[in-house]
Design a protein around this motif. Sequence first.
Motif: not given
Length: 301
Positions: A111-116, A239-256
Amino acid sequence: MKKNTLRHSLLLLLTAAIWGFAFVAQSVGMDYVQPFTFTAARSLIGGIVLLPFIFIRAQKTGRTSEEKSASWKQALPGGIICGVLLCIASNLQQIGIQYTTVGKAGFITALYIVLVPVCGLFLRKRVQPKVWLAVLIAVAGLYLLCMTDGSFSLQKGDLLVLACALGFTIHILVIDHFSPLVDGIKMSCIQFFTCSILSAVCMALFETVNVSNLLHAWIPILYAGILSSGVGYTLQIIGQKGLNPTMASLLMSLESVFSVLAGWIFLHQALSGRELSGCILMFAAIVLVQLPGFSKTNAVS
């Protein structure tokens, strides 16, 4: 700029894969050791693994000892803050899983992809409507992927994992602030040693350490320490250096998604139609957020 964005996106995608496959290691490791012990051991290994890379890179740059010392000092505040947050979030997740199902834990953590983006609003960061659409699609995908029983009622364990998701949210936002300003690998190294020390203190206070059990869990601990911690969280910072945190959280949520695939490959757990639908929605959200117009300068102001 587009090339850098793609490179950073691929780094976070690799991070998600490493973390997803680490769920198998964490599951096996918890059969032998308790939460704080597991987190302390994996974080210590993660920090140690990074030291040779930092040393070799420092030799190649030819910096003076004063410059090297200044670089560590610059990374210290961010590393300590990230380490505290990582300790809290990781251990809340490990403890919470004991009182809830793995499916609920996976969904609530992600849910951090929403909370971010929600927390980003309080930091005066604007998020484009299309990004919110991608977030909603990803949440729907995560629900289908993880909530396989179709129910959603928060119990003790669920609340602990929800607190874990908030911890990871703040962790992502803190990295977004510090990563452009300091050496990412040094900050990652500091965060692991901080997390390990704090977890070890909690381990000494609340758990009983059994050396024999630690030896039995050496393979999952090494995987979690070297790849999930040392490599994964460092790739996150870079990786987060070149992306906004919302996009980064979406990508990392693929761990599921990768955790389900890891279960299928290593534990022979078949994917249901519902879970496959969730994977498809998750990938659709990632594709949407990667479309033109979602660069850091456009998506966040």
